[in-house]
Design a protein around this motif. Structure first.
Motif, PDB file in Angstrom:
ATOM      1  N   ASP A 282       0.813  -1.223   0.000  1.00  0.00           N
ATOM      2  CA  ASP A 282       0.000   0.000   0.000  1.00  0.00           C
ATOM      3  C   ASP A 282       0.845   1.273   0.000  1.00  0.00           C
ATOM      4  O   ASP A 282       0.310   2.378   0.066  1.00  0.00           O
ATOM      5  N   LEU A 283       2.162   1.111  -0.053  1.00  0.00           N
ATOM      6  CA  LEU A 283       3.053   2.268  -0.014  1.00  0.00           C
ATOM      7  C   LEU A 283       2.898   3.102  -1.289  1.00  0.00           C
ATOM      8  O   LEU A 283       2.974   2.582  -2.398  1.00  0.00           O
ATOM      9  N   GLU A 284       2.679   4.408  -1.121  1.00  0.00           N
ATOM     10  CA  GLU A 284       2.530   5.300  -2.277  1.00  0.00           C
ATOM     11  C   GLU A 284       3.860   5.959  -2.611  1.00  0.00           C
ATOM     12  O   GLU A 284       4.538   6.495  -1.741  1.00  0.00           O
ATOM     13  N   ILE A 285       4.228   5.892  -3.885  1.00  0.00           N
ATOM     14  CA  ILE A 285       5.444   6.549  -4.381  1.00  0.00           C
ATOM     15  C   ILE A 285       5.007   7.650  -5.328  1.00  0.00           C
ATOM     16  O   ILE A 285       4.401   7.391  -6.379  1.00  0.00           O
ATOM     17  N   ILE A 286       5.265   8.875  -4.957  1.00  0.00           N
ATOM     18  CA  ILE A 286       4.893  10.036  -5.770  1.00  0.00           C
ATOM     19  C   ILE A 286       6.101  10.458  -6.606  1.00  0.00           C
ATOM     20  O   ILE A 286       7.164  10.750  -6.061  1.00  0.00           O
ATOM     21  N   GLU A 324       1.720  -0.127  -9.906  1.00  0.00           N
ATOM     22  CA  GLU A 324       0.455   0.415  -9.420  1.00  0.00           C
ATOM     23  C   GLU A 324       0.606   1.323  -8.199  1.00  0.00           C
ATOM     24  O   GLU A 324      -0.258   2.175  -7.941  1.00  0.00           O
ATOM     25  N   GLN A 325       1.688   1.191  -7.439  1.00  0.00           N
ATOM     26  CA  GLN A 325       1.861   2.041  -6.254  1.00  0.00           C
ATOM     27  C   GLN A 325       2.345   3.449  -6.608  1.00  0.00           C
ATOM     28  O   GLN A 325       2.436   4.310  -5.744  1.00  0.00           O
ATOM     29  N   MET A 326       2.669   3.692  -7.868  1.00  0.00           N
ATOM     30  CA  MET A 326       3.166   4.996  -8.309  1.00  0.00           C
ATOM     31  C   MET A 326       2.038   5.986  -8.555  1.00  0.00           C
ATOM     32  O   MET A 326       1.008   5.629  -9.116  1.00  0.00           O
ATOM     33  N   THR A 327       2.239   7.206  -8.108  1.00  0.00           N
ATOM     34  CA  THR A 327       1.373   8.328  -8.471  1.00  0.00           C
ATOM     35  C   THR A 327       2.241   9.357  -9.184  1.00  0.00           C
ATOM     36  O   THR A 327       3.256   9.790  -8.644  1.00  0.00           O
ATOM     37  N   THR A 338      -0.371  18.802  -4.104  1.00  0.00           N
ATOM     38  CA  THR A 338       0.277  17.688  -3.403  1.00  0.00           C
ATOM     39  C   THR A 338       1.145  18.191  -2.262  1.00  0.00           C
ATOM     40  O   THR A 338       1.128  17.635  -1.156  1.00  0.00           O
ATOM     41  N   ARG A 347       1.230  12.783   5.511  1.00  0.00           N
ATOM     42  CA  ARG A 347       0.916  11.405   5.135  1.00  0.00           C
ATOM     43  C   ARG A 347       2.189  10.636   4.814  1.00  0.00           C
ATOM     44  O   ARG A 347       3.037  11.111   4.051  1.00  0.00           O
ATOM     45  N   CYS A 349       4.588   8.582   2.868  1.00  0.00           N
ATOM     46  CA  CYS A 349       4.733   8.256   1.453  1.00  0.00           C
ATOM     47  C   CYS A 349       6.171   8.546   1.058  1.00  0.00           C
ATOM     48  O   CYS A 349       6.950   9.087   1.841  1.00  0.00           O
TER      49      CYS A 349
END
Length: 471
Positions: A282-286, A324-327, A338, A347, A349
């Protein structure tokens, strides 16, 4: 022959070297911009971005790769009247227009018509060359000059340049190398072994004169497994702090390598928690860099240049540069939103944003908003030149550790306190370390007659000189 340095001789930026073939003809190798403490502003300054040396005799430019400190003065070179070819690798020919369009917008003008005219003129000068094939550059002053590019393993398209000069001027064929020839090798920037995505560089067959970079000439990197484990530990610590992990990264090379390594960590630990109630999955990578996104698309198109490990990863159905974890953040409005959102929420990330030395780019807004929050972590994965905010942040963190004093950092005309935790992993540098550089030289069958050490701070150059002398 003579080699004249117009930049990069005593520092890590502004690489620009002129190989004088005859009194009326020379070849330029790289034409980079000065950065950090090296940066000048106007004409007459020692490190001016303008071309303050004669160019009438320059017959062509060899570009080793498309980092700004090697290509950033090309707009000024063309503006000064240069009309020769720009020889580069096939991948660099695709990447250079993207990099310089962005650089011109940031540093020169935002006039779209002027930018398009420059890009069109530059593309006409480009001569893409395949790796490993000799190319006849020309005959000047009775000397035949041939050029061959070899993979340097630094970033996609990077090369070291072999220039073979035959003083007989007898129309020597590409394959008829003679003992009387002189082979001059310009290393450009050499990559470290086991760099994600790219094959390791192999030494040349011959180098009578070697112009060798020394960015990390006085130190050793962590090994691949060590740096990957350290990256995992930094990510875990940052997430346990419940804040953002900010990673300043160059848009080309470092961003793609980080994505590759982070995707591998997610795949390996998919069912584990990176921190309490935060699974790796669930880790988000921006990724906040429009240029990095465009360059990543080119990386993906040129998979035939990837190393075997990366190709095997793709064969397993994984997408190491787009998962999929990439934004991805493209517009400036989304960028500002952002930054504001993370400032309000802290948050957990990972944010990968340009630029690599914090002297500009979108990372600056993240730092201004978040570096005063102790929940934030900052990770440097590349060289921070003297005089850049990145170097100042690293040094301030060291001082804070010794004295407990909170130090403010000057960013974008303002002063911001540094309360974030600061980490550094040198192993993710795209540059070879001392051991790699020595091994590169030792791998040349006949030792060079002369080695010129460039592209390094004084300590790094001295360290490499001592290491080479010992061997």
């Amino acid at each position: 022959m003579e080699i004249i340095h117009h930049g990069g001789q005593h520092g890590v930026t502004g690489s620009c070297h002129e190989l004088v073939v005859s009194p009326d003809a020379s070849i330029l190798v790289d034409c980079g911009l000065f950065q950090g403490r090296d940066a000048g502003t106007g004409r007459g300054n020692e490190h001016s971005p303008f071309i303050d040396f004669p160019i009438d005799q320059i017959q062509g430019l060899v570009l080793t790769h498309v980092h700004i400190d090697h290509c950033g003065r090309i707009p000024h070179l063309l503006g000064s009247g240069f009309k020769g070819p720009i020889w580069c690798s096939e991948a660099s020919a695709l990447l250079l227009p993207l990099v310089l369009e962005d650089a011109v917008k940031v540093g020169i003008t935002r006039d779209e018509e002027l930018i398009n005219r420059f890009i069109t003129a530059m593309k006409k000068r480009l001569v893409p060359l395949p790796y490993g094939v000799w190319h006849k550059a020309g005959t000047w002053g009775g000397s035949d000059v041939s050029l061959r590019l070899q993979p340097a393993g630094h970033i996609l398209g990077s090369a070291y340049a072999e220039l073979r000069v035959n003083g007989q001027g007898a129309g020597v064929s590409d394959n008829a190398e003679k003992e009387s020839d002189t082979v001059v090798v310009f290393s450009g920037d050499l990559g470290a072994p086991y760099t994600p995505l790219l094959p390791d560089p192999a030494p040349p067959e011959r180098a009578d004169i070697l112009v060798l970079e020394s960015t990390y000439g006085d130190r050793l990197h962590e090994g691949r497994e060590q740096r990957k484990d350290k990256l995992r530990q930094v990510i875990i610590q940052a997430l346990e702090n419940r804040g953002a992990l900010l990673i300043p990264a160059f848009s080309i090379g470092r961003t793609q390598e980080l994505l590759y390594e982070i995707e591998a960590l997610i795949a390996e630990h998919r069912n584990d928690e990176a921190a309490e109630e935060l699974p790796w999955d669930d880790l988000e990578i921006i990724v906040d860099s429009p240029l990095a996104l465009r360059i990543t698309e080119v990386y993906d198109r040129l998979r035939h240049l990837w190393d075997q490990e990366a190709l095997e990863t793709v064969s397993l159905g994984r997408h190491p540069l787009s998962f999929e974890q990439m934004t991805v953040i493209e517009s400036h409005a989304d960028h500002r939103s952002t930054v504001d959102y993370l400032k309000k929420t802290a948050r957990p990330c990972i944010v990968i944003a340009a630029g690599g030395m914090c002297a500009g780019g979108r990372i600056v807004n993240y730092l201004k908003a978040l570096m005063g929050d102790p929940r934030t972590d900052i990770l440097f994965v590349g060289y921070q030149a003297h005089g850049t905010p990145g170097r100042e942040i690293l040094e301030a963190a060291g001082t804070r550790e010794e004295t407990g004093e909170t130090i403010s950092i000057e960013l974008d005309g303002g002063s911001y306190p540094l309360r974030a935790a600061v980490h550094s992993i040198s192993g993710y540098s795209a540059h070879a370390d001392q051991r790699d550089l020595v091994n590169f030289v030792r791998g040349i069958p006949v030792p060079p007659r002369t080695i010129r050490i460039v592209h390094g701070e004084e300590e790094a150059r001295k360290g490499l000189e001592e290491a080479l002398s010992e061997r």
